[in-house]
Design a protein around this motif. Sequence first.
Motif, PDB file in Angstrom:
ATOM      1  N   VAL A   1       0.860  -1.180   0.000  1.00 21.08           N
ATOM      2  CA  VAL A   1       0.000   0.000   0.000  1.00 21.08           C
ATOM      3  C   VAL A   1       0.896   1.229   0.000  1.00 21.08           C
ATOM      4  N   ARG A   2       0.556   2.223  -0.812  1.00 19.72           N
ATOM      5  CA  ARG A   2       1.319   3.461  -0.831  1.00 19.72           C
ATOM      6  C   ARG A   2       0.405   4.630  -0.467  1.00 19.72           C
ATOM      7  N   ARG A   3       1.024   5.729  -0.105  1.00 19.85           N
ATOM      8  CA  ARG A   3       0.285   6.940   0.226  1.00 19.85           C
ATOM      9  C   ARG A   3       0.318   7.883  -0.968  1.00 19.85           C
TER      10      ARG A   3
ATOM     11  N   ALA B   1      -4.539   6.237   1.200  1.00 20.58           N
ATOM     12  CA  ALA B   1      -3.770   5.002   1.029  1.00 20.58           C
ATOM     13  C   ALA B   1      -4.314   4.245  -0.173  1.00 20.58           C
ATOM     14  N   GLN B   2      -3.418   3.768  -1.022  1.00 23.88           N
ATOM     15  CA  GLN B   2      -3.792   3.096  -2.264  1.00 23.88           C
ATOM     16  C   GLN B   2      -2.994   1.797  -2.412  1.00 23.88           C
ATOM     17  N   CYS B   3      -3.669   0.712  -2.765  1.00 25.87           N
ATOM     18  CA  CYS B   3      -2.972  -0.538  -3.049  1.00 25.87           C
ATOM     19  C   CYS B   3      -1.990  -0.321  -4.198  1.00 25.87           C
ATOM     20  N   THR B   4      -0.791  -0.833  -4.061  1.00 22.82           N
ATOM     21  CA  THR B   4       0.177  -0.697  -5.145  1.00 22.82           C
ATOM     22  C   THR B   4      -0.246  -1.511  -6.362  1.00 22.82           C
TER      23      THR B   4
ATOM     24  N   HIS C   1      -6.847  -3.695   0.366  1.00 21.58           N
ATOM     25  CA  HIS C   1      -5.958  -4.671   0.999  1.00 21.58           C
ATOM     26  C   HIS C   1      -6.636  -5.109   2.300  1.00 21.58           C
TER      27      HIS C   1
ATOM     28  N   THR D   1      -7.311  -1.651   4.357  1.00 19.21           N
ATOM     29  CA  THR D   1      -6.799  -0.342   3.955  1.00 19.21           C
ATOM     30  C   THR D   1      -6.533  -0.338   2.449  1.00 19.21           C
ATOM     31  N   GLY D   2      -6.165   0.823   1.923  1.00 18.39           N
ATOM     32  CA  GLY D   2      -5.685   0.924   0.555  1.00 18.39           C
ATOM     33  C   GLY D   2      -6.716   1.018  -0.545  1.00 18.39           C
TER      34      GLY D   2
END
Length: 374
Positions: free
Chosen positions: A213-215, A329-332, A339, A351-352
């Motif tokens: 997960v990325r921001r 937050a976004q799933c890569t 996620h 999250t994500g």
Amino acid sequence: MKVTVVGAGVVGTMHAWHAVERGHQVVQIEREAEARGASLRNFGQIWVSGRAGGEELETALRARELWEGVGARVPALGFRANGSLTPVRGALELAVAEAAVARPDAAARGYKLLTPGEARALNPALRGDFSAALYCERDAAVEPRTAQLALRAELLKSPNYTFLPGREVREVTGAGSVRDDHGDVHEADAVVLCTGAWLGGLVRELAGPDLPVRRVRLQMMQTDPLGETLTTSVADADSFRYYPAYASPALDAFNTGRPQPQTAAEHKMQLLMVQRADGGLTIGDTHEYEHPFAFDTVEEPYEHLAGVVEALLARPLPRIRRRWAGVYAQCTDKSRVVHRRQVSDGVWLVTGPGGRGMTCAPAIAETTANELGW
């Protein structure tokens, strides 16, 4: 069953909602006095139109159905089935819209390609020059700054619901048991961590350093009241570049033949616009992916967006009342809606959802409830 939900944004609140609806005892813990993150700093769009086909679209459509039901029970949510219009200019943009309407799932989204006259009949505020407009009947909206308050007010009517603000969960002390920074231990059959873009601390300890997960940081703004009704949400053709539903050879030709203006390209921009209950316009947005994020907002994106809106409305934009930045937050792996993973005995992390959080939260939470056997 006892359920502890950590986080009071839209994803967490929808988990609490489903648990209470199913008759369980719920404690919802929020580290702030109220949620202050991406759940408030967004458009409030229930955005079906751009979702990828398959699981993502099915999730969005189910969420749209759930939002409508909740909105009927909680009028203060501000749910409205307003649909959206994406005006297009020229052959390249039109071809992308035509490809969207030709999708096998176009009917499920409520896609229609409208003439300028038909679009203006639907949304008279669009007085600018355009060739056609892609209409998505299934898009909708709520009021993001007050939605969580409205949902919580309804939840608090249940004796099975408790809200504990101003507490940060610090430790998992056992199966379904967590300790907060007041020293209180909360025991339950299931703990769901819906911490949004807060991916450090306990989340990192439980999920490990390689959480997929990325921001993502964005900039948005809101104006004074427009003085007339914007009957639909509005996007511009740049939004085609950022949503998977529009992937096609026509989009490839558009990206190649019509590059974004420098400011829009630099800040990875699209126009999305929704009218708020007070008549003001929420307008955005930018996308920033590289860390460390800037700590300030910059003016060029706002100037670009103002110009795009004024061209579509053929009138000056009202005074900008607010500007802000947000982080989600976004799933890569963008093909994943969210996620969702068990990270300890009796503890799950959800999250994500990225820019899909407001759209998909009710269905994301319903899936969690079904999978956990609530």
